[in-house]
Design an enzyme around this catalytic site. Structure first.
Site, PDB file in Angstrom:
ATOM      1  N   HIS A 184     -10.277   6.990  -1.238  1.00 45.94           N
ATOM      2  CA  HIS A 184      -9.725   7.379   0.060  1.00 45.94           C
ATOM      3  C   HIS A 184      -8.444   6.600   0.358  1.00 45.94           C
ATOM      4  CE1 HIS A 184     -10.019   8.587   4.400  1.00 45.94           C
ATOM      5  NE2 HIS A 184      -9.304   7.481   4.524  1.00 45.94           N
ATOM      6  N   GLU A 185      -8.543   5.286   0.297  1.00 50.12           N
ATOM      7  CA  GLU A 185      -7.371   4.470   0.640  1.00 50.12           C
ATOM      8  C   GLU A 185      -6.245   4.686  -0.359  1.00 50.12           C
ATOM      9  OE1 GLU A 185      -7.210   3.421   3.484  1.00 50.12           O
ATOM     10  OE2 GLU A 185      -9.350   3.525   3.979  1.00 50.12           O
ATOM     11  N   HIS A 195      -4.133   7.582   0.714  1.00 51.51           N
ATOM     12  CA  HIS A 195      -3.085   7.166   1.660  1.00 51.51           C
ATOM     13  C   HIS A 195      -1.945   6.486   0.906  1.00 51.51           C
ATOM     14  CE1 HIS A 195      -5.150   8.009   5.398  1.00 51.51           C
ATOM     15  NE2 HIS A 195      -6.142   7.175   5.164  1.00 51.51           N
ATOM     16  N   HIS A 225       0.426   8.805  -0.661  1.00 46.38           N
ATOM     17  CA  HIS A 225       1.286   9.396   0.367  1.00 46.38           C
ATOM     18  C   HIS A 225       2.467   8.455   0.649  1.00 46.38           C
ATOM     19  CE1 HIS A 225       1.079  11.851   4.417  1.00 46.38           C
ATOM     20  NE2 HIS A 225       1.983  12.324   3.600  1.00 46.38           N
TER      21      HIS A 225
HETATM   22 ZN   LIG Z   1      -8.023   7.037   6.104  1.00 46.12          ZN
END
Ligand SMILES: [Zn+2]
Length: 723
Positions: A506-507, A510, A513
């Site tokens: 998940h991290e 990010h 991105h």
């Molecule tokens: Zn998040």
């Protein structure tokens, strides 16, 4: 989470993260000269000589931050004053590009300070945070209510079609204009004064809410001297309860309340009366009619927000708040939530039926109530899946998950490679640094990870940047991930739960991105996107954790290297869908409540909160006895205290985007470079450079469907194939 939405520190909670890219200046503040302590000996004084301008943590002392922040604000203040006072007619270059270039000292120090304060807090940093937070927060209003500056921005906006700007520059014009208008820069002086008054009252009430809720939550802890009442708790948990009692100087045991309606201990407590009492304590924590009752406070806040919206020209607060979000209007967000109701309701009902059957088998002689749910759900889970964490963890050794899972998936999709380096200074010895190279071998980013739990680290996990990518400023991204995994004893491997593994993916989503950011302007770069979009790349990246070609590559026994037995894999996959009806319904109820509070019209009377809540849930077919909202209005801190007013739906919205996106990947061959490169080019590299709904649908080739999310959550009837 991305810190852009959740807020790591008090500074970030006020929205100051954007300061990394945005000038947020005290235009009205006195023109103080940079602090005398600030000079060439301060490590923030000049651009870092390290690769990619990485922070020189070997030279930075805790006492360096405050003078640098203050000097940075003063410097930026002068730069922005000069932009506003420029005697030349406003142009894109002399106003917006100039704003983007301003505040470079400030932008060197603040992200580093925020990062370290969130992950490695010291008393000195805490003090700086307290002193600077209100100063930083005030800047936002100051700049965006400055009429002189706004006149320039508006003049450019009015001429935007004839300026022949490229699409990203045009987006920047819209971005700034909207920011100013959103803040109220368009109002008459009288209305500005009125807005300021309402803002102040709202902020006072929000503080009052926070203080009351803190006290109410503390007072609502379950206290007992009867150990039998706590039957079912583990010894460790009992010791914790004894310790909590000691800290409060009472005898016996104390179970403090968590912020949600449901309390984790309810899953283990076998005495029904105890469960009932704890639940009632939680549900009614802020509704005792005493000094800590929050109901009048929130009813007034809802009124004030509606009045603010009217002043700003909107029918309600949500309409104002959602303008720059992907959903754009409350109607769109509500329609989306309404579509989730039938599936989630019927799934929750099926789960309730399973639980009631178990209660009946055990001759319980009662009907399922919310305080019974987790206790029996746990038993159903054990009976159905028999999933033992200790069996799984040896297959998830942290380094292997990182190298053969997280990095591997990114390499397969995007061609990027990683090399750990030991010559870049860090703020704490557990932090690791990696060079990230693009497919052609060129440097792309620096990536830091700080995975182990520490007492001076905030809870949870997040991503942020030390240096923001920008072609204008010629910077490449310096990105970091923080988590709170248990630190093993020296020499022992770090073995993770599947939940932790998912957090890493998940991290890292990010982080991608941030690392793929390829934009001109720092304000539009990377993960600085709307709240209902920011969790999309991260939640999307989670999908690779359980994607067979990736999972099989990393899930190997840390001692033998043997792959995880198929039987265990199946259990993990199946248990992921367990209790999803309840989990989704409680969030959906809270999100609907949030939206109903914030779509009240200005002339609506001050509501009686309990009646309002019942009415609101009932109107959405969500007044379900055994499944209460995740937060009741009277303790819904996200919307009364944090930044999630009219924004709680964003969690669900991003989830829809992520599942629809993953479905697209599956339909187009899954884990391939072609798919990854296209996703990077059309989404991950583009930050906020285009309207997000358009960006998403051009990539997807249509509007996102809710079906893949429902399927993932197990909310549509299973088809015949057994997966
Ligand atoms: Zn998040």
């Amino acid at each position: 989470m991305a810190s852009a939405t959740k807020g790591i520190t008090k500074l970030l909670k006020t929205g100051i993260l954007l300061a990394a890219a945005l000038p947020q200046l005290p235009l009205n503040a006195a023109r103080s000269k940079p602090d005398a302590q600030f000079g060439p000996s301060n490590p923030f004084y000049a651009v870092s000589p390290l690769p990619l301008q990485a922070p020189p943590f070997d030279k930075i002392k805790d006492t360096d931050y405050q003078p640098a922040i203050e000097a940075g604000m003063a410097q930026q203040l002068e730069e922005v004053r000069a932009i506003a006072d420029n005697s030349q007619p406003p142009t894109f270059e002399n106003t917006l590009v100039a704003l983007e270039k301003s505040g470079q000292l400030f932008n060197r120090v603040l992200p580093v300070f925020s990062g370290v304060a969130g992950a490695n807090l010291s008393p000195t940093l805490e003090k700086v945070q307290e002193i600077e937070a209100p100063k930083l927060a005030a800047h936002n209003d100051a700049i965006y209510l400055d009429s002189k500056l706004f006149h320039r921005v508006r003049a450019i906006y009015d001429e935007r079609e004839s300026l022949k700007l490229d699409p990203e520059s045009l987006r920047l014009v819209n971005y700034y204009y909207q920011k100013f208008v959103h803040a109220g820069a368009n109002l008459s002086d009288a209305d500005k004064a009125e807005l300021k008054k309402l803002n102040e009252e709202e902020s006072t009430l929000s503080n009052a809410f926070s203080t009351k809720l803190l006290a109410a939550t503390k007072a609502a802890a379950f206290v007992t001297t009867d150990r039998n009442a706590l039957a079912g708790l583990t010894d460790t948990r009992l010791k914790g309860a004894e310790q909590a009692a000691k800290e409060r100087k009472v005898s016996g045991y104390v179970l403090p309340l968590q912020n949600t309606t449901q309390q984790p201990d309810l899953a283990s407590l076998s005495v029904r009366e105890t469960r009932h009492t704890i639940f009632e304590n939680s549900w009614n924590r802020a509704e005792h009619g005493d000094a800590n009752d929050t109901r009048d406070t929130i009813a007034r806040m809802a009124q004030i927000r509606a009045q603010k919206a009217k002043l700003l020209g909107f029918p309600n607060f949500a309409a104002w708040k959602l303008q720059d979000q992907m959903a754009k209007t409350p109607e769109v967000a509500v329609k989306f939530m309404d579509e989730l109701v039938p599936g989630s309701r019927s799934r929750a009902a099926a789960e309730a039926k399973d639980i009631q059957a178990l209660i009946d088998t055990q001759k319980g002689g009662f009907s399922l109530e919310p305080w019974d749910w987790d206790f029996y759900a746990q038993q159903v889970r054990r009976a159905k899946y028999d999933l033992d964490e200790d069996q799984i963890k040896p297959y998830f050794e942290m380094n292997r998950v990182l190298q053969d899972g997280v990095f591997y998936a990114a390499n397969q999709l995007y061609g990027i490679t990683f090399k750990e380096r030991h010559d870049i200074p860090v703020y704490q010895p557990d932090v690791r640094v990696f060079d990230v190279f693009d497919a052609d071998g060129k440097p792309l980013a620096l990536w830091y990870c700080d995975y182990f739990k520490r007492d001076n680290k905030n809870g949870g996990a997040w991503m942020d940047v030390f240096v923001n990518q920008s072609k204008l400023l010629r910077t490449l991204p310096v990105v970091y991930n923080v988590a709170n995994f248990s630190k093993p004893a020296p020499g022992q491997p770090a073995l993770l739960s599947f939940r932790d593994v998912t957090t890493m993916f998940h991290e890292f989503g990010h982080a991608l991105h941030g690392m793929f950011a390829d934009t001109m302007y720092p304000s539009l770069s990377g993960s600085q996107v709307a709240r209902d979009f920011v969790e999309f790349p991260s939640q999307f990246n989670e999908n690779w954790a359980s994607y067979p070609a990736v999972f099989d590559h990393y899930a190997k026994h840390y001692q033998t290297g043997a792959p995880m037995p198929a039987e265990l894999v199946t259990k993990i996959k199946k248990s992921a869908k367990f209790n999803q009806g309840y989990a989704l319904t409680e969030v959906l109820e809270a999100a609907q409540l949030d939206m109903q509070w914030h779509t009240l019209s200005t002339d609506a009377p001050r509501e009686k909160t309990d009646d309002f809540e019942v009415r609101a849930l009932k109107s959405k077919n969500l007044l379900l006895g055994a499944v209460p909202p995740r937060y009741r209005s009277s303790y819904f801190a996200h919307i009364w205290q944090d930044e999630y007013a009219a924004g709680y739906y964003a969690y669900l919205w991003s989830e829809m985007l992520d599942h629809a996106a993953f479905q697209w990947f599956e339909d187009h061959g899954g884990l391939t470079r072609a798919n990854g490169d296209r996703f990077r080019q059309m989404i991950l590299s583009r930050g906020n450079t285009e309207e997000l709904g358009k960006m998403y649908s051009s990539w997807l080739g249509g509007e996102p469907s809710i079906e893949p999310m429902l399927k993932f959550r197990g909310l549509v009837p299973e088809t015949n194939n057994n997966n």
